[in-house]
Design a protein around this motif. Structure first.
Motif, mmCIF file in Angstrom:
data_model
loop_
_atom_site.group_PDB
_atom_site.id
_atom_site.type_symbol
_atom_site.label_atom_id
_atom_site.label_comp_id
_atom_site.label_asym_id
_atom_site.label_seq_id
_atom_site.Cartn_x
_atom_site.Cartn_y
_atom_site.Cartn_z
ATOM 1 N N GLY A 53 0.796 -0.734 0.057
ATOM 2 C CA GLY A 53 -0.306 -0.246 0.189
ATOM 3 C C GLY A 53 0.957 1.315 -0.200
ATOM 4 N N TYR A 54 -0.156 2.031 0.738
ATOM 5 C CA TYR A 54 0.979 3.614 0.504
ATOM 6 C C TYR A 54 0.620 4.591 1.539
ATOM 7 C CZ TYR A 54 1.206 2.038 -4.896
ATOM 8 O OH TYR A 54 1.500 1.560 -5.742
ATOM 9 N N TYR A 55 1.440 5.511 1.632
ATOM 10 C CA TYR A 55 0.900 6.304 3.556
ATOM 11 C C TYR A 55 1.911 7.628 2.660
ATOM 12 C CZ TYR A 55 6.135 5.983 5.268
ATOM 13 O OH TYR A 55 7.317 6.044 5.072
ATOM 14 N N THR A 56 1.416 8.492 3.643
ATOM 15 C CA THR A 56 1.397 9.841 4.009
ATOM 16 C C THR A 56 1.733 10.440 4.412
ATOM 17 O OG1 THR A 56 1.711 12.429 2.202
ATOM 18 C CG2 THR A 56 -0.054 10.724 2.558
ATOM 19 N N THR A 147 -6.026 3.489 7.052
ATOM 20 C CA THR A 147 -6.054 3.857 8.925
ATOM 21 C C THR A 147 -5.774 6.162 8.242
ATOM 22 O OG1 THR A 147 -3.533 3.344 8.515
ATOM 23 C CG2 THR A 147 -5.188 2.085 9.700
ATOM 24 N N ILE A 148 -6.134 6.154 8.915
ATOM 25 C CA ILE A 148 -5.648 8.109 9.446
ATOM 26 C C ILE A 148 -5.373 7.902 10.659
ATOM 27 C CG2 ILE A 148 -6.912 10.645 8.693
ATOM 28 C CD1 ILE A 148 -8.085 9.835 6.880
ATOM 29 N N ARG A 149 -4.324 8.368 11.298
ATOM 30 C CA ARG A 149 -4.391 8.943 12.524
ATOM 31 C C ARG A 149 -3.759 10.524 12.979
ATOM 32 N NH1 ARG A 149 -0.466 4.318 11.360
ATOM 33 N NH2 ARG A 149 1.608 4.511 11.636
ATOM 34 N N GLN A 151 0.169 12.269 14.279
ATOM 35 C CA GLN A 151 0.990 12.258 14.305
ATOM 36 C C GLN A 151 1.202 13.165 15.166
ATOM 37 O OE1 GLN A 151 3.483 8.417 11.903
ATOM 38 N NE2 GLN A 151 3.820 10.444 11.600
ATOM 39 N N ASP A 152 2.560 12.850 16.500
ATOM 40 C CA ASP A 152 2.600 14.209 17.185
ATOM 41 C C ASP A 152 1.466 15.603 16.659
ATOM 42 O OD1 ASP A 152 5.113 12.989 16.880
ATOM 43 O OD2 ASP A 152 6.133 13.421 15.712
ATOM 44 N N ASP A 153 0.268 15.171 17.356
ATOM 45 C CA ASP A 153 -0.361 16.417 17.640
ATOM 46 C C ASP A 153 -1.133 16.741 16.635
ATOM 47 O OD1 ASP A 153 -0.848 15.525 20.256
ATOM 48 O OD2 ASP A 153 0.601 17.221 20.517
ATOM 49 N N TYR A 154 0.174 17.311 15.359
ATOM 50 C CA TYR A 154 0.074 17.826 14.808
ATOM 51 C C TYR A 154 -0.006 17.737 13.431
ATOM 52 C CZ TYR A 154 -1.594 21.224 18.387
ATOM 53 O OH TYR A 154 -1.901 22.019 18.628
ATOM 54 N N THR A 155 0.132 16.244 12.831
ATOM 55 C CA THR A 155 0.761 16.083 11.275
ATOM 56 C C THR A 155 -0.369 14.914 11.618
ATOM 57 O OG1 THR A 155 2.281 14.339 12.164
ATOM 58 C CG2 THR A 155 3.378 17.267 11.160
ATOM 59 N N ILE A 156 -0.614 14.636 9.827
ATOM 60 C CA ILE A 156 -2.275 13.238 9.786
ATOM 61 C C ILE A 156 -1.332 12.089 9.649
ATOM 62 C CG2 ILE A 156 -3.899 12.773 8.256
ATOM 63 C CD1 ILE A 156 -4.615 16.132 9.121
ATOM 64 N N ARG A 157 -0.745 11.397 9.148
ATOM 65 C CA ARG A 157 -0.348 9.947 8.527
ATOM 66 C C ARG A 157 -1.706 9.387 8.298
ATOM 67 N NH1 ARG A 157 4.148 6.493 8.326
ATOM 68 N NH2 ARG A 157 3.920 4.622 7.924
ATOM 69 N N VAL A 158 -1.706 8.965 6.530
ATOM 70 C CA VAL A 158 -2.591 8.219 5.637
ATOM 71 C C VAL A 158 -1.893 7.101 5.094
ATOM 72 C CG1 VAL A 158 -4.917 8.340 4.463
ATOM 73 C CG2 VAL A 158 -3.938 10.582 6.040
ATOM 74 N N GLU A 159 -2.637 6.093 5.803
ATOM 75 C CA GLU A 159 -1.986 4.464 5.199
ATOM 76 C C GLU A 159 -3.262 3.688 4.206
ATOM 77 O OE1 GLU A 159 -0.769 2.097 7.698
ATOM 78 O OE2 GLU A 159 0.905 3.215 8.361
#
Length: 496
Positions: A53-56, A147-149, A151-159
């Motif tokens: 898959g891919y994440y950003t 998944t969307i979570r 990270q570090d309160d102010y970034t958004i990680r999406v897979e």
């Protein structure tokens, strides 16, 4: 059933099953001059637990990663040393990150949003609004296990799972900020000519439609006021064309161009269809972005850094899908061998019934759009397969017991199926209702497990209650000694 009819049916059904087995499971191979062949099973979409898959990571304006901070620091030090040697000032576009950013967990925040150890309320509010919008956009795509979570309160990680859509286009479009704008300007500038905004006053919703040879179209449905306004601006655009070829209407999200369409006449209709060589996935992406900004309260102005994306390996390992597929195949072969050894001719009916069940399930999974197979889905198929096998074996045991009471073979088959019908239906109905509930009230990966289990149970019920029984009658019409054909014994046999 007569012997001639039975022969015709056996030959016809065997050919159909063989052809479907080839279409579903044959290895890929090239076909000279006309392309290549690829089995349907290879077109099944897999979740990220079974496929790559891919994440950003989305970084809002004013938030940078540790790597970017170190790069800025290196650029500043280099510019500082160069300035000292030349006696000139440090260029104004080279900033000192130590003066402009402060460390916050694993990221760095600019002084504009982080001062004296406190993040501004305005930034917090905009970030939360942006997070909700991004979540809605990815939810609208219908991925099985994305998944969307935070990270570090102010970034958004999406897979997301592997897709035939460009991950670059997907991640970039879902990070667009601002509202929906219809314009005749082809430049991404703040002072573009706004012909019509895209609030809920004018636009009801966006969707996807099959456009035949043109691929897929993005549909935009207007309100009554929106229909009139859109007719006005398209009529004006069409009349402004000097050569009669039409003018281009551009659709933006904030300052980012989402798509464009040529307008050659006034479009006075409630729904417009915009084509542009879209695939179903890319059209869904555009529609999801549009739908997420129709409510003014959901529009966010926080811009994100142009996202980079990365590929990740299957979360359950590179060969998990293959291992689960082999395990399911072993189960199928083992059940067929066991049935043939124990139930003889009835086992042959089970073989045809199981192949029909399996092929019907593969066809449903590959031909119904949007289904993604995860490890949970394969376990659901395994459960349904076990129910199908158990139902057939229970029916055969009931037939054997009825025959032992002295009934004829034909009467034993009827009585055996009648005796086990209630239990078979009860199991299938209970599991079907459970899977339906999973599909209706759950989200994410559980939805797909529920859908696949529901399909598998429905097919199992049809094949075990009706088709396997039909196949049994079909095969019983051929042998002279039907009792020996099914492996039964009686001291005094009857000529049936």
């Amino acid at each position: 059933m007569g012997k001639k009819k039975s022969v015709v049916l056996i030959v016809l059904i065997t050919l159909i099953l063989a052809a479907l087995l080839f279409l579903c499971f044959a290895p890929a191979f090239p076909l000279s001059e006309i392309g290549s062949f690829n089995a349907l099973i290879n077109k099944v979409d897999l979740g990220s637990d079974l496929s790559s898959g891919y994440y950003t990571v989305y970084y809002p304006e004013g938030v940078i990663s540790k790597e970017d901070y170190e790069r800025l620091q290196a650029d500043y030090e280099y510019a500082k040393d160069d300035a000292e040697e030349s006696g000139e000032a440090i260029p104004s576009d080279i900033e000192n990150p130590e003066e402009n950013y402060a460390a916050y967990k694993g990221i760095y925040l600019s002084n504009d949003i982080y001062e004296d150890g406190v993040v501004s309320k305005t930034f917090n509010s905009e970030f939360n609004k942006a997070l909700r919008a991004v979540e809605r956009r990815f939810e609208a795509k219908g991925y099985s296990d994305y998944t969307i979570r935070v990270q570090d309160d102010y970034t958004i990680r999406v897979e997301v799972p592997e897709t035939d859509e460009s991950p670059d286009t997907l991640f970039t479009a879902f990070g667009y900020s601002g509202g929906l704008i219809f314009s005749d300007s082809d430049k991404n500038v703040a002072n573009k000519n706004v012909l019509m905004d895209g609030t809920s006053e004018y636009v009801k919703k966006a969707g996807v439609s099959n456009a035949g040879s043109s691929g897929y179209a993005v549909t935009i449905e207007f309100t009554k006021a929106g229909k009139a306004k859109f007719a006005e601006i398209t009529g004006s655009l069409a009349s402004s064309s000097t050569d009669g070829s039409g003018a281009t209407l551009y659709i933006y999200i904030g300052d980012e161009q989402l798509m464009g369409a040529t307008v050659s006449e006034e479009l006075n209709q409630s729904t417009v269809y915009i084509t542009g060589n879209y695939t179903k996935a890319s059209a869904e992406t555009v529609a999801a972005v549009i739908n997420s900004v129709l409510d003014e309260d959901d529009i966010f102005d926080l811009s994100f850094e142009y996202p980079e994306y990365y590929e990740f390996a299957p979360t359950m390992g590179d060969y998990t899908a293959l291992a689960l597929g082999i395990a399911l195949a072993v189960l199928a072969v083992a059940s067929i061998i066991f049935a043939l050894v124990k139930f003889k001719g009835m086992g042959l009916a089970h073989t045809y019934g199981f192949l029909t069940y399996l092929l019907a399930l593969v066809l449903c999974v590959t031909l119904i759009p949007g289904i993604e197979i995860t490890a949970g889905c394969i376990l659901a198929v395994t459960l349904a397969s076990a129910i199908f096998i158990g139902s057939n074996f229970h029916a055969f045991d009931c037939i054997k017991k009825e025959f032992a009471t002295g009934k004829t073979l034909t009467a034993s088959v009827k009585a055996g199926y009648k005796k086990c019908l209630a239990a078979t239906l009860d199991v299938h109905i209970i599991l079907f209702l459970i899977s339906l509930a999973m599909y209706l009230i759950s989200t994410g990966v559980v939805v797909f497990i529920g859908l696949v289990l529901m399909l598998a149970i429905a097919i199992s019920a049809i094949c075990s209650v009706a088709l396997t029984r039909f196949y049994l009658y079909m095969f019983l019409a051929q042998p002279k000694n039907k009792i020996a054909f099914v492996g039964f014994r009686r001291e005094e046999t009857e000529d049936e």
